[in-house]
Design an enzyme around this catalytic site. Structure first.
Site: not given
Ligand code: UDX
Ligand code: UDX
Length: 467
Positions: A13, A36, A134, A165-166, A222, A278, A280, A341
């Protein structure tokens, strides 16, 4: 120390894909297999056309180009990859539970448990398991119990290595992270496992930026980092409402307080509300954990961050309705932006979804343009809320692929995402094509209010007094 030669990552993902691509690029001596369950996703990662990778991240295609089929492989052969690996990253999603105990708050760990059971079943040699997802604090303990009780007698070490990473800046964040955090058992075997992972990152990250801690500190760090970041956004958003009624300007405030080196300038951009997969989820998780230990004051404190965010989204849509003479029924409202974003096609928990839902409840005709989000995703996001049926959503909401088309004959434009391209449009042309008075609701504060008022727009800029 064990030298890592084969890495497997379960979950291709937003986190697993980019992270493994960079590890493979920077460590040509390590074989990296990303697996996956989702066959389509794996097929997309293997697409000959690099613009079709399943995740849009600036610079990611170039990294995948270098490493794919050299030492980076995307496959659905989960068992094969597990068996071969010395180190397995778990990077599957951990959504908020939608059923049973902890519904709406706790993280759903069923995918994590499935991974642990699959590893236990397949593994024939010792493995280091790395939690990349996470997770609630103390999940490593549960994973270890499953592995030790159902495995083939092989040794497992569990490490926590949260990803900071963001989205939109993933490649840069992975190249130059502020820090890499690795938590593990403080036993000799635990320390050895931590060193093996440190050695992987040391291929491109200075040692001083690689922290090692006990496993619970790492897991909880985290959640805490995300809670602090989200809290800053909710804090400035709460002040944005106060600015609107007092005549202060929230941008001026952000600048003034951000120059205090103890506060710092980042994450003080007022907005229509934070989104993303992440913030919420992780705060709800933190709240749930605090409650489960009976720490109600701690739980209530962090819950306010979410309450304020919900309020910010709601007051944005309410303001549109109120400003358009208390009715939006049958009125065309153009949305610029649907992603949570800029520079990502990710829409999870995007404020746009909730603002649209509020307007659709009032029978508005919402027309959406986003440079990277596809039509099916917009409808899937609305369907997930379950406020009305799919047919009704499709009747009331349209997705358009041209920004000038979306604005044509609209009563109002709402800016929901901070895409750079929105600033560069021919706004005179857009103004001319709209119904008058032509309203703009800038939920991201990316447009220059004075300039837009000169064109003739009636402009609402979040956190600034209305005229
Ligand atoms: C990530 C982190 O791993 C999560 O903990 C964090 O809080 C949010 O971001 P992310 O990579 O964004 O998750 O999720 P997603 O893009 O949904 O990718 C997860 C992948 O795992 C999916 O492609 C899904 O198909 C795969 N998956 C899920 C498996 O391969 N096996 C499973 O049993 C469940
Ligand atoms: C976040 C964390 O930054 C990252 O470290 C973690 O691994 C995953 O969650 P992400 O969700 O990708 O990353 O984006 P982020 O840049 O943090 O923004 C989150 C949300 O807050 C977005 O909707 C963004 O638009 C909003 N935001 C951010 C604001 O409204 N104001 C700001 O000043 C900063």
């Amino acid at each position: 120390m064990k030298k890592i030669k084969n890495i497997c990552c379960i979950g291709a993902g937003y986190v697993g894909g980019p992270t493994m691509a960079i590890i493979a690029e920077k460590c040509p001596h390590i074989n990296v297999e990303v697996v996956d369950l989702n066959e389509q996703r794996i097929a997309d990662w293997n697409d000959a056309d690099f613009s079709k990778l399943p995740i849009y991240e600036p610079g990611l295609d170039a990294v995948v180009k270098v490493a794919r089929n050299r030492n980076l492989f995307f496959t659905t052969d989960v068992d094969g990859a597990i068996e071969k690996a010395d180190m397995i990253f778990i990077s599957v999603n951990t959504p908020t539970k939608t059923y049973g105990k902890g519904k709406g708050m706790a993280a759903d760990l069923k995918f994590i448990e499935l991974c642990a059971r699959q590893i236990a079943r397949v593994a024939k040699t010792d493995k280091i398991i790395v939690e990349k997802s996470t997770l609630p604090v103390r999940t490593a303990e549960a994973i270890k119990t499953i592995l030790d009780n159902t495995g083939n007698g092989v040794n497992f070490q569990i490490l926590s290595n949260p990803e900071f990473l963001a989205e939109g800046t993933a490649v840069q964040d992975l190249y130059n992270p502020d820090r890499v955090l690795i938590g593990g058992d403080l036993t000799a075997a635990g320390k050895e496992a931590m060193e093996a992972l440190v050695a992987v990152y040391a291929n491109w990250i200075p040692n001083a930026q690689i922290l090692t801690t006990n496993v619970w500190s790492s897991e909880l760090s985290k959640l805490t980092a995300n809670a602090f970041l989200a809290q800053r956004v909710s804090s400035i958003n709460s002040i944005s409402e106060l600015c609107e009624v007092t005549g202060a300007d929230v941008n001026e405030l952000s600048k003034a307080i951000g120059m205090d080196s103890r506060i710092g300038p980042k994450f003080l951009q007022a907005s229509v509300g934070f989104g993303g997969s992440c913030f919420q989820k992780d705060i709800l998780n933190l709240v749930y954990i605090a409650k489960s230990y009976g720490l109600d004051a701690v739980a209530d404190y962090w819950e306010q961050v979410i309450i304020m965010n919900d309020h910010q989204k709601k007051r944005f849509s309410d303001n549109i309705i109120k400003t358009l003479f208390n009715t939006v029924s049958g009125k065309k409202i153009a949305f610029l932006g649907w992603a949570f974003k800029k520079d990502t096609n990710d829409t999870r928990e995007s404020a746009a979804i909730y603002v649209a839902d509020g307007l659709l409840e009032e029978h508005a005709n919402v027309h959406v343009y986003d440079p990277k989000v596809q039509e099916y995703q917009v409808y899937a996001d609305l369907a997930y809320l379950n406020t009305r049926d799919d047919a009704k959503n499709k009747e009331l909401l349209n997705v358009v692929n041209d920004p000038y088309e979306v604005a044509k004959e609209a009563h109002a434009i709402a800016i929901l995402t901070d895409w750079d391209e929105f600033v560069t449009y021919d706004w005179q042309r857009i103004y001319d094509s709209m119904l008058k008075p032509a309203f703009i609701f800038d939920g991201r504060k990316i447009l220059d209010k004075e300039k837009f008022e000169k064109i003739g727009f009636k402009m609402y800029s979040l956190g600034t007094t209305k005229e």
